[in-house]
Design a protein around this motif. Sequence first.
Motif, PDB file in Angstrom:
ATOM      1  N   UNK A  12       0.828  -1.210   0.000  1.00 44.87           N
ATOM      2  CA  UNK A  12       0.000   0.000   0.000  1.00 44.87           C
ATOM      3  C   UNK A  12       0.860   1.258   0.000  1.00 44.87           C
ATOM      4  N   UNK A  13       1.876   1.295   0.853  1.00 43.44           N
ATOM      5  CA  UNK A  13       2.774   2.456   0.920  1.00 43.44           C
ATOM      6  C   UNK A  13       3.504   2.658  -0.408  1.00 43.44           C
ATOM      7  N   UNK A  14       3.973   1.573  -0.992  1.00 46.43           N
ATOM      8  CA  UNK A  14       4.676   1.650  -2.268  1.00 46.43           C
ATOM      9  C   UNK A  14       3.760   2.175  -3.361  1.00 46.43           C
ATOM     10  N   UNK A  15       2.534   1.688  -3.389  1.00 44.88           N
ATOM     11  CA  UNK A  15       1.556   2.150  -4.378  1.00 44.88           C
ATOM     12  C   UNK A  15       1.302   3.654  -4.236  1.00 44.88           C
ATOM     13  N   UNK A  16       1.165   4.121  -3.017  1.00 45.44           N
ATOM     14  CA  UNK A  16       0.936   5.550  -2.791  1.00 45.44           C
ATOM     15  C   UNK A  16       2.134   6.380  -3.246  1.00 45.44           C
ATOM     16  N   UNK A  17       3.327   5.935  -2.923  1.00 41.82           N
ATOM     17  CA  UNK A  17       4.541   6.656  -3.301  1.00 41.82           C
ATOM     18  C   UNK A  17       4.684   6.748  -4.819  1.00 41.82           C
ATOM     19  N   UNK A  18       4.431   5.637  -5.510  1.00 36.78           N
ATOM     20  CA  UNK A  18       4.623   5.585  -6.957  1.00 36.78           C
ATOM     21  C   UNK A  18       3.412   6.059  -7.755  1.00 36.78           C
ATOM     22  N   UNK A  19       2.273   6.176  -7.077  1.00 40.42           N
ATOM     23  CA  UNK A  19       1.048   6.544  -7.786  1.00 40.42           C
ATOM     24  C   UNK A  19       0.506   5.393  -8.621  1.00 40.42           C
ATOM     25  N   UNK A  20       0.789   4.162  -8.191  1.00 41.35           N
ATOM     26  CA  UNK A  20       0.351   2.954  -8.875  1.00 41.35           C
ATOM     27  C   UNK A  20      -0.752   2.284  -8.074  1.00 41.35           C
ATOM     28  N   UNK A  21      -1.429   1.334  -8.710  1.00 41.37           N
ATOM     29  CA  UNK A  21      -2.378   0.503  -7.975  1.00 41.37           C
ATOM     30  C   UNK A  21      -1.588  -0.542  -7.189  1.00 41.37           C
ATOM     31  N   UNK A  22      -2.204  -1.086  -6.159  1.00 37.96           N
ATOM     32  CA  UNK A  22      -1.546  -2.140  -5.379  1.00 37.96           C
ATOM     33  C   UNK A  22      -1.275  -3.355  -6.254  1.00 37.96           C
ATOM     34  N   UNK A  23      -2.181  -3.635  -7.177  1.00 37.09           N
ATOM     35  CA  UNK A  23      -2.008  -4.758  -8.085  1.00 37.09           C
ATOM     36  C   UNK A  23      -0.759  -4.567  -8.942  1.00 37.09           C
ATOM     37  N   UNK A  24      -0.549  -3.358  -9.452  1.00 43.48           N
ATOM     38  CA  UNK A  24       0.630  -3.088 -10.274  1.00 43.48           C
ATOM     39  C   UNK A  24       1.912  -3.246  -9.463  1.00 43.48           C
ATOM     40  N   UNK A  25       1.879  -2.837  -8.207  1.00 41.96           N
ATOM     41  CA  UNK A  25       3.061  -2.999  -7.347  1.00 41.96           C
ATOM     42  C   UNK A  25       3.381  -4.480  -7.180  1.00 41.96           C
ATOM     43  N   UNK A  26       2.364  -5.298  -6.905  1.00 43.99           N
ATOM     44  CA  UNK A  26       2.562  -6.733  -6.716  1.00 43.99           C
ATOM     45  C   UNK A  26       3.140  -7.384  -7.969  1.00 43.99           C
ATOM     46  N   UNK A  27       2.552  -7.079  -9.109  1.00 39.40           N
ATOM     47  CA  UNK A  27       2.980  -7.683 -10.372  1.00 39.40           C
ATOM     48  C   UNK A  27       4.400  -7.245 -10.725  1.00 39.40           C
ATOM     49  N   UNK A  28       4.664  -5.946 -10.601  1.00 39.42           N
ATOM     50  CA  UNK A  28       5.979  -5.421 -10.955  1.00 39.42           C
ATOM     51  C   UNK A  28       7.059  -5.975 -10.035  1.00 39.42           C
ATOM     52  N   UNK A  29       6.765  -6.072  -8.735  1.00 38.87           N
ATOM     53  CA  UNK A  29       7.728  -6.630  -7.787  1.00 38.87           C
ATOM     54  C   UNK A  29       8.020  -8.088  -8.122  1.00 38.87           C
ATOM     55  N   UNK A  30       6.987  -8.843  -8.426  1.00 37.18           N
ATOM     56  CA  UNK A  30       7.155 -10.251  -8.771  1.00 37.18           C
ATOM     57  C   UNK A  30       8.003 -10.416 -10.028  1.00 37.18           C
ATOM     58  N   UNK A  31       7.712  -9.628 -11.040  1.00 31.44           N
ATOM     59  CA  UNK A  31       8.478  -9.702 -12.288  1.00 31.44           C
ATOM     60  C   UNK A  31       9.930  -9.272 -12.077  1.00 31.44           C
TER      61      UNK A  31
END
Length: 51
Positions: A12-31
């Motif tokens: 959640x914190x990462x999504x807020x910082x980057x202006x991304x959705x939580x889903x995008x953070x999860x997918x991008x981190x995994x990749x």
Amino acid sequence: MILRKIKEFSIRETALILGWSESKVKITTSRAMAALKKELKRRGEIIEEIV
């Protein structure tokens, strides 16, 4: 990866910082982790306990 794995921000914190959705953070981190693991393995530098 820096925010999630080094700075240890939550999804959640990462999504807020980057202006991304939580889903995008999860997918991008995994990749990113998969790409890093692949590159370390290619170089013969992978240590399973770390990755």
